[in-house]
Structures are given as structure tokens and as C-alpha cells.
Design an enzyme around this catalytic site. Structure first.
Site, PDB file in Angstrom:
ATOM      1  N   ASN A  76      -3.001 -11.384  -6.287  1.00 29.39           N
ATOM      2  CA  ASN A  76      -1.583 -11.075  -6.249  1.00 29.39           C
ATOM      3  C   ASN A  76      -0.822 -12.379  -6.466  1.00 29.39           C
ATOM      4  O   ASN A  76      -1.068 -13.370  -5.783  1.00 29.39           O
ATOM      5  CB  ASN A  76      -1.218 -10.453  -4.900  1.00 29.39           C
ATOM      6  CG  ASN A  76       0.183  -9.895  -4.863  1.00 29.39           C
ATOM      7  OD1 ASN A  76       1.075 -10.357  -5.559  1.00 29.39           O
ATOM      8  ND2 ASN A  76       0.372  -8.907  -4.020  1.00 29.39           N
ATOM      9  N   HIS A 146      -1.896   0.346  -8.404  1.00 28.69           N
ATOM     10  CA  HIS A 146      -2.648  -0.835  -7.949  1.00 28.69           C
ATOM     11  C   HIS A 146      -2.892  -0.719  -6.452  1.00 28.69           C
ATOM     12  O   HIS A 146      -2.074  -0.195  -5.714  1.00 28.69           O
ATOM     13  CB  HIS A 146      -1.932  -2.141  -8.298  1.00 28.69           C
ATOM     14  CG  HIS A 146      -0.541  -2.247  -7.754  1.00 28.69           C
ATOM     15  ND1 HIS A 146       0.529  -1.554  -8.297  1.00 28.69           N
ATOM     16  CD2 HIS A 146      -0.054  -2.950  -6.712  1.00 28.69           C
ATOM     17  CE1 HIS A 146       1.626  -1.849  -7.616  1.00 28.69           C
ATOM     18  NE2 HIS A 146       1.295  -2.685  -6.643  1.00 28.69           N
ATOM     19  N   HIS A 148      -3.868  -2.781  -2.953  1.00 31.44           N
ATOM     20  CA  HIS A 148      -3.850  -4.094  -2.302  1.00 31.44           C
ATOM     21  C   HIS A 148      -5.069  -4.249  -1.401  1.00 31.44           C
ATOM     22  O   HIS A 148      -5.443  -3.320  -0.684  1.00 31.44           O
ATOM     23  CB  HIS A 148      -2.599  -4.235  -1.430  1.00 31.44           C
ATOM     24  CG  HIS A 148      -1.329  -4.261  -2.196  1.00 31.44           C
ATOM     25  ND1 HIS A 148      -0.684  -5.424  -2.517  1.00 31.44           N
ATOM     26  CD2 HIS A 148      -0.582  -3.252  -2.710  1.00 31.44           C
ATOM     27  CE1 HIS A 148       0.415  -5.140  -3.192  1.00 31.44           C
ATOM     28  NE2 HIS A 148       0.502  -3.819  -3.330  1.00 31.44           N
TER      29      HIS A 148
END
Length: 190
Positions: A76, A146, A148
Site C-alpha cells: 500500500n 482490493h 488489505h
């Protein structure tokens, strides 16, 4: 009503004691600085999607640590913690229910490998894993699915981001990317 807390960059935090409500056991951490991720106009155009562009770049420049057949893993760019990874399908889809069975399986497999690699390299003691589905749910990039993977350690939380408006990330992104990519098992990514 209680007086507001001191202003942080022009944003006032307020106590909830004076509002009409039934108290519960939860404490709230108000983070108005996160509004940038959910306000109108903050989402990139589909042709500017960073998760579509990343696989077209060199892994080092895109912060990609591993590539699969249907999905890939990258750091990220704005991590909550050092080693904060994202697992993205190559295909530009917005929500998990749009993912094919092959994409779902590979996202899961890459997530498991990422957890093992982060445990080995970063010696983390836990993880926050999740997907924000849609702008209303707080997805920073709502148009491209997406997941995490945020590594966690005992005592890793502090108030530096709230008081000083700064997130302390102890290692450079390129350093972390290189370490994770080197530790990634060769049989689990192309």
C-alpha cells in the site's frame, strides 16, 4: 454540551456526552482526515486506476511483491503499518461478488502466503484483513477490488497520527517491498 476538544488543523473533535443518545460500551476514534478517501471527486477515473496501471509497470516501481495468474500483491502506497499489503485481481471489478471463482481462490491463496511471509519477515503477531466494498463503505479506490492485509504487533498503536497528523512508518517502502519479494515462495507466484 461539553466544550469541543482543541482544534487539529481546523477540525474540531467533540465529546459525545451532550448529544441525545443511549451510551454503549464502545469508544469512538473520530478521524476526519480520512474524509479525503470517501468524498466525491476523490476516486480516480477508470482509465487512471492505480490497480490497473500497477501490473503494467516494473515490480519495483509499482511496489508489487508477487504476481499470480488472476491477482497480484503490492504494498500500500499509504500504509497503516509497515508491510501493509493489498491483494488485487488484474481484472477491473469493483466488488467481491463480481470476482470469478478462480480470482476468489487466488486472492485467498495470495493472502495466506502474504500472512506467512509477513510473519517471517516482519515478525508480526497478528493481522487486520479486509475489503471495503464501495465508496459508501470507505474504499479508497472503490472501482477496483482490493483486499488489505495489515500486519500488527503488540503495542503498535499510538496517537502520533491523531495528535501530530503524522503516521510513523519505520521503514522505506522500497526496502520493505524488496524484503517481502525476496521471501515470497517462488512456487506461489509467477
Amino acid at each position: 454540551m461539553d466544550a469541543p476538544h482543541p482544534s487539529l488543523d481546523g477540525v474540531e473533535a467533540e465529546r459525545g456526552a451532550g448529544f441525545a443518545a443511549v451510551p454503549d460500551a464502545f469508544q469512538r476514534l473520530w478521524t476526519p482526515h480520512r474524509l479525503v478517501y470517501i468524498e466525491n471527486g476523490q476516486q480516480p477515473d477508470d482509465d487512471a486506476c492505480p490497480f490497473c496501471r500497477a501490473p503494467e509497470m516494473e515490480d519495483e516501481n509499482a511496489l508489487i511483491v508477487a504476481r499470480g495468474e488472476h491477482a497480484y500483491v503490492l504494498l500500500n502506497l499509504y500504509p497503516y503499518n509497515s508491510g501493509h499489503l493489498l491483494v488485487c485481481p488484474y481484472r477491473h471489478i469493483a466488488t467481491y461478488d463480481e470476482a470469478s471463482p478462480a480470482e476468489v481462490a487466488e486472492i485467498g491463496s495470495l493472502t495466506q502466503t502474504a500472512m506467512r511471509v509477513l510473519t517471517e519477515t516482519a515478525h508480526c503477531q497478528g493481522f487486520n484483513i479486509g475489503m471495503n466494498q464501495g465508496r459508501i463503505a470507505g474504499a479508497g479506490i472503490a472501482a477496483h477490488l482490493h483486499q488489505h492485509i495489515v500486519p500488527r504487533w503488540a503495542l503498535d498503536s499510538n496517537f502520533f497520527p491523531i495528535i501530530a497528523g503524522t503516521k510513523a512508518v519505520p521503514r522505506l517502502l522500497g526496502e520493505v517491498r524488496d524484503e517481502i519479494a525476496r521471501a515470497w515462495p517462488s512456487d506461489s507466484a509467477q
